[in-house]
Design a protein around this motif. Sequence first.
Motif, mmCIF file in Angstrom:
data_model
loop_
_atom_site.group_PDB
_atom_site.id
_atom_site.type_symbol
_atom_site.label_atom_id
_atom_site.label_comp_id
_atom_site.label_asym_id
_atom_site.label_seq_id
_atom_site.Cartn_x
_atom_site.Cartn_y
_atom_site.Cartn_z
ATOM 1 N N MET A 19 0.897 2.255 98.179
ATOM 2 C CA MET A 19 0.784 0.652 98.396
ATOM 3 C C MET A 19 1.310 0.691 99.630
ATOM 4 N N HIS A 20 0.442 -0.028 100.714
ATOM 5 C CA HIS A 20 1.454 0.184 101.928
ATOM 6 C C HIS A 20 2.600 -0.999 102.339
ATOM 7 N N GLY A 21 3.831 -0.393 102.558
ATOM 8 C CA GLY A 21 4.845 -2.207 103.126
ATOM 9 C C GLY A 21 5.576 -2.008 101.985
ATOM 10 N N GLY A 22 5.774 -0.929 101.469
ATOM 11 C CA GLY A 22 7.177 0.282 100.638
ATOM 12 C C GLY A 22 7.849 -1.451 98.925
ATOM 13 N N PRO A 23 6.614 -0.751 97.789
ATOM 14 C CA PRO A 23 6.696 -1.346 96.965
ATOM 15 C C PRO A 23 8.876 -0.919 96.108
ATOM 16 N N SER A 24 9.532 -2.029 96.087
ATOM 17 C CA SER A 24 10.606 -1.669 95.072
ATOM 18 C C SER A 24 10.956 -1.318 94.316
ATOM 19 N N SER A 25 11.671 -0.076 94.301
ATOM 20 C CA SER A 25 11.476 1.086 92.936
ATOM 21 C C SER A 25 12.251 0.303 91.673
ATOM 22 N N ILE A 26 13.634 -0.135 92.918
ATOM 23 C CA ILE A 26 14.401 -1.503 91.480
ATOM 24 C C ILE A 26 14.081 -2.482 90.841
ATOM 25 N N ASP A 27 12.906 -2.955 90.862
ATOM 26 C CA ASP A 27 12.321 -3.590 90.420
ATOM 27 C C ASP A 27 10.430 -3.424 89.889
ATOM 28 N N ALA B 256 1.597 5.706 95.008
ATOM 29 C CA ALA B 256 3.580 5.998 96.299
ATOM 30 C C ALA B 256 3.199 4.307 97.408
ATOM 31 N N GLY B 257 4.007 4.253 97.883
ATOM 32 C CA GLY B 257 4.955 3.737 99.100
ATOM 33 C C GLY B 257 4.967 4.458 99.469
ATOM 34 N N GLU B 258 5.069 3.630 101.146
ATOM 35 C CA GLU B 258 6.147 4.472 102.257
ATOM 36 C C GLU B 258 7.645 4.307 101.697
ATOM 37 N N PHE B 259 7.776 3.837 101.567
ATOM 38 C CA PHE B 259 9.506 4.411 101.206
ATOM 39 C C PHE B 259 9.637 2.635 99.827
ATOM 40 N N GLY B 260 10.653 3.139 99.070
ATOM 41 C CA GLY B 260 11.087 1.833 98.278
ATOM 42 C C GLY B 260 12.120 0.760 99.346
ATOM 43 N N ARG B 261 13.058 0.079 97.968
ATOM 44 C CA ARG B 261 13.841 -1.770 99.100
ATOM 45 C C ARG B 261 15.444 -1.048 98.803
ATOM 46 N N THR B 262 15.433 -1.888 99.354
ATOM 47 C CA THR B 262 17.400 -1.487 99.134
ATOM 48 C C THR B 262 18.095 -2.792 97.995
ATOM 49 N N PRO B 263 18.700 -2.322 97.253
ATOM 50 C CA PRO B 263 19.390 -3.181 96.385
ATOM 51 C C PRO B 263 19.904 -3.636 96.614
ATOM 52 N N VAL B 264 21.110 -3.857 98.605
ATOM 53 C CA VAL B 264 21.525 -5.137 98.693
ATOM 54 C C VAL B 264 20.061 -6.325 99.392
ATOM 55 N N SER B 265 20.463 -7.945 99.312
ATOM 56 C CA SER B 265 19.841 -8.574 100.086
ATOM 57 C C SER B 265 19.738 -8.420 100.966
ATOM 58 N N GLN B 266 18.570 -8.970 101.820
ATOM 59 C CA GLN B 266 18.589 -9.194 103.039
ATOM 60 C C GLN B 266 17.830 -10.587 102.807
ATOM 61 N N GLY B 267 18.751 -11.468 104.053
ATOM 62 C CA GLY B 267 17.431 -12.882 104.226
ATOM 63 C C GLY B 267 18.172 -13.657 103.322
ATOM 64 N N GLY B 268 18.970 -13.183 102.722
ATOM 65 C CA GLY B 268 18.523 -14.193 100.939
ATOM 66 C C GLY B 268 17.808 -13.660 100.154
ATOM 67 N N ASP B 269 16.570 -13.687 100.028
ATOM 68 C CA ASP B 269 15.370 -12.763 98.814
ATOM 69 C C ASP B 269 14.548 -12.342 99.293
ATOM 70 N N GLY B 270 15.263 -11.747 99.826
ATOM 71 C CA GLY B 270 14.460 -10.082 100.187
ATOM 72 C C GLY B 270 15.747 -8.660 100.249
#
Lengths: 482, 960
Positions: free
Chosen positions: A73-81, A386-400
């Motif tokens: 899953m290229h780009g990094g799917p969010s684990s916490i989602d 798998a993706g190359e990583f997950g994503r942060t629990p904090v938001s970025q730019g409001g909705d990312g």
Amino acid sequence: MDPLTSLYYRQEIPTSRRAWLRAAGLGFGSLSLSALLASETLGRILDEQQTNPLAARPPHFVPKAKRVIFLFMHGGPSSIDTFDPKERLVRDHGRPLPITRPLAFDKSTPGPLMKSPWEFRPGGKSGIPVSDLFPYVRECADDLCVIRSMVGEGVDHGAALLQTFTGTSTFIRPSLGSWVLYGLGTENQNLPGFIAIKPSLAHGGAKNWSSGFLPGAFQGTPIGHAGRKVDEISKEPIEYLVNKRSADEQRYEIELLQNINRRHEALRRSDPQLEARIQAFELAFRMQTEAPEAFLVDKETKATKKLYGLDDPLTADFGWQCLLARRLAERGVRFIQCTHSYKWDQHSELYNLHTQNAREVDKPISGLLKDLKTRGLLKDTLVVWAGEFGRTPVSQGGDGRDHNPYGYSIWMAGGGVKGGFIYGATDEIGYHAAEDRMHIHDFHATLLYLLGLDHERLTFRNSGRDFRLTDVAGVVAKKIVV
Amino acid sequence: MKLSSARVTRDGISNLFLIKLGVCLAIAVVFLVNYFPVAARQQPQASEFFEKQVRPILAANCQTCHNAKTKVSGLDLSSAEGFARGGEGGPVFDRARPDESRLIRVIGYGEELKMPPSGRLRDEEIRILTDWIRMGAPWPVAEAIAAPRASGASPALSAGDKAFWSFQPMVDPQPPQVKDSQWIASPIDRFILARLEKQGLTPAPAADRLTLLRRATYDLTGLPPSEAEILAFLADQSPDAFSKVVERLLASRRYGEHWGRHWLDVARYADSTGNDEDHRYPHAWRYRDWVIDAFNRDLPYDRFVREQIAGDLLEAEGDDSASGVNRSGIIATGFLALGPKALAQQDKTKMLYDVYDEQVDVTTKAFLGLTVACARCHDHKFDPISTKDYYSLVSIFSSTRSFKDPNVFVSEPLNRPLVVKSEFEKYLAAKRAYDERIKRTRYAIEAIVETAKDPAAWEAGMRLSEIMLAARRVYLEGAVEAVEARKAGLSEDALKKWIAYLKPGKPREHLLAWHNAPSEKVPGVAREYQARFENSLSEWTQKVGKWRNKYQEALALGKSPLPEKPAFEAGNDRFFAEVYFGKEGPLAVAETDEAVFSLEAREELKKLRTERDALKKQAPVEPDMACAVEDGEIVNQKVFIRGDYHNPGEGVPKGFPRILTSTMRERDVQGGSGRRQLAQWITKPEHPLTARVMVNRIWGWHFGDGLVRTTDNFGRMGEQPTHPELLDYLARQFIRSGWSVKALHRMIMLSSAYQMSSLPSDSSLTKDPDNRLLSHFNRRRLSVEEMRDGLLAIDGSLDLQMGGTLQSGTGTDGENDNKRLSLNPERLNRRTVYLPLRRANLPALLNLFDFGDATTVNGKRQLTNVATQALFWLNSEFLAERSQNLARSLLAGKTTDDAQIVRRAYLRILNRRPSPDEVASARKYLAGYRAKFVRGKKRLDAWASLSRVLMATNDFNYVD
């Protein structure tokens, strides 16, 4: 006599290793294809080891899995989602990050903690929680071995992809599939042993399926690339695979070619490299005859196609990839990569785009798992998501969400891993791996272990030292093995 | 074998499998035809077991306390001596009863003394140490201290280190006496023959003349001999006929293209950064052209080396000395600049040190055959290179700039102008002015567009809820569009856009509230959307208004740079962002929507566009640039413990590896980055490695294998030279000739050794199956360049234009854009060396035929033969085209005699004459083809078919 032709006037009997083998009845020049595939004779190993680097080789120990399908899953799917629910994020939604932020991709001030916009629900008998992004995959929860404690070193895509596929985030090294092919060879000589379906061109590109310093024979064979459409790729899935002339004409040419080659070889008292090239033509001819059939995804029944979502434009692309992967697995291809290319990088619009992405892959993936199981293939096929990583629990730019390699989830299924099993855990907010940390090196060591390879013994000498996929690290996570 | 069996058993494997594996291994050992997978599966030797398994455990768990310096409890576990000596508690190893060794007992945690104190080792680690003790605790002689020293103190160099062959000064050997002096054509032959005679071997007879011509022509130019060249050579019966051929080939510019390509393999040449984003190096090609030219003009190798490391710091030569810019010198440093780089790496310090590491690696491997970069995290495990040595070299590169500015989000590699400073500054000023003018017209156009859009936006803002409800009635309740549009006071077109935007489709979080609202709440929800929209619109209008005032003011005052227009943070209000800014949003107005603008605005737009187009034509042209490095700020480099820059140890001076300086007395480098001194040090005639490494490379490219077979590694893990005296002899001659590569070619190619047949004798096959003693020439497959260029040359379509670049553009491309691929070699006719190489996606044809990966020094390509390659010969369009072209050209000749045409085809493709039975079989083939196939009706197709077969043969693909 003109000196230039003297060689061709010479009549002598080659006294070579090969001639000796022939005399001993061990040559395989005359063996039929079925004998070639089925035989475990001394002669085959001997001869093929010399002439065909891709011949199947025994593993270090009894394997749990014979082949791998890697769903990337290229780009990094969010684990916490997806696979790692975090109550604390629900509770503290909107509050500032309670820890010091590790190195981020976007260095501007981090947003606050952001809860997942999706509900998690238990799946199967095991009750593994899967978010509403993956309702179909949730149906297969009892086959999933979810690893919630992945750790990598790359904060940017390039480094993270390279590490996921080659073990290092910095250098160029052979890819995972190449190491596997080098270690095991492949079972079906009519197909390449390592196939990358629609791979990404970005973030390392071909380096993620290339053989690096291993001999070129072990590189992955790409089936198109992520920027090309399935219809277009289907016309000639492997470069040069399609004979555009008549088969008779081609066979006629090959006969002359091989006659000339045989004579050439005999006059030179035989030479393994010449013999190898002669064999390569025989294999190529068979590959060309038999491989296209493997790519005829259209031949599947309507029900099967539906199972993978080929009937819906939304899921057709990844469905085709998954169904093709099954067909290749069935035919003995050792390592298969499918890529949902560069979709999952939601620095913004997490909800919109993760929803869209998940819809594109959810049904195809569950279709693959169910189909493999029905056909009895799941038990010795290791499926990795798998993706190359997950994503942060904090938001970025409001909705990312930004990149997070410090603690993320992947899952495996089939091929000797425990189903309905959760391994490892992240901290309360899902930023760092906290229990049973599984570094990418550990993941690689485990994957090789499942294939019957000891990651410390699978080495290749290059510029003065023995290299491993796992560098000087890697611990097999035996807890996840059946 | 024993070791492996023991470990296999531990893994719980059936006996049957063990036996099978045993058989395979036995076969592997018997038939070790230097074939890789088998070789790599051999038993690890005891020393490897120690290095790979045991030493890391000792280093990580024991040596922090038990090392040579601290020796807690008198015990030193960092050396064989210390281990043998034991500690205050007595010996740790009991040879007679290994299982009862003290080491085994304390790590078992079964006794009072438990080690290590921080916690029991993992079972696996205990098992490894136990195995090792049971094996008799072998500690390899190749002593090195694995643990890095924070103090930066270097380990003492042992006598063994100093005595290692490649660090010894070159000797000046006399060519030895031989029995068969008839065979001696060059001093080289004496060295070869002496060894052969000693082993009771005789050299193979001389190769056929045409075999030799083909060998020499591919060897020096990467191309086949032409028909005319073949005939001329056959006609020339003078004794120096071959020598004349060699001279002709060396004088050909094709020579530099081919041998330059050899060097480009060493220089890991490519035209983009590779890692992560794969940005183009738009100017790297100048380095490639410089290399080709350097070979063609036989630039002395010492100068060749110096320029690649520090050309910009050397005195200019030739044309450059007059122009005031050392173009050639700057371009040559592309060697250091064009390596793989991860520009999007966000840990910028790490990124930089990865680049320095890469520069140390390529420099030491390419010129010295040393793997110094192995000492980044710990002292070199096999060679006497310490981390301190490594960081002394890093220090030179950390004081050198490879980036314009590393600290931006995506770092920009450095490009250096090839014009004098004042001229470049003039260009920069012109470029700044130009950019401002472009920006001004862009803002002016945008202002007109916004003026046209804003009233609609304000109106929409005030009546948004009404519009939303109207749209909903149409898409949900089937109301009539025209009616609803009238009610909402919109054109039907405008309402259509709103409907398209508002109705459910792709997932959009900001419309969930709208889509999910129960019908009674819809009006309320619509009002909420309206309120938020109005709010955002007014905030944005204020923000942009403020900017506009400042901008106008700056413009009026002629200030520069003009303030940048602010951006809207879309994530804060995605609805507003899409509606107001979206190119497909309901309010979208494009510059080209003529109808929207007033007559006056239209006129103004037209004027601005004309201005913009005119302006673009006058864009200042960038002067010639080079992908190069330059001296930067001098860095006081520290050793990084375990390679981690967060963990700096003691400072190190700039310098060179101690093992190589102990005799040369050059260590500390003062002034500048130190690149100049590095270049000078490497090219000192007495350097034990530089000349040896290069003559060995050249030998290897001629003979298929070097005298040292590991051409990139002259260290302990490399191979020893097969002919050490010859190596030194060649190195000495090389230096004496003024480091002339061409002189070395002559010496080698005019030897009998080079001119031998490639047919091995019986005794050579049994006594020396690897042909290490060179009793015959080594047959080799054509490289992918020789194959492709050769085919193009044979059919007459090779384009011999030299130099320049075929790459266009700068930076990178969309993630899955076709532009990320390298250009397809099958659609081009230039020589392969000129095709740009996008490092992350090298041309598929090159990947297929073992080109290598262009990321690290590659002195010898590893060739494989696999089915996917054979498919190229069966089915590629490229080959179809070649064979058609060749057939056309063969049939264009005067003769209609098939036998004669077959002879010509053989001559052109295989560079030899066919035997009568080959002619007969070709004619039979043509006749059969014509009879059997529809396409055979055309004479051309039959000949194309025959040509294709000949091109695909081993005969074409291998050089004897």
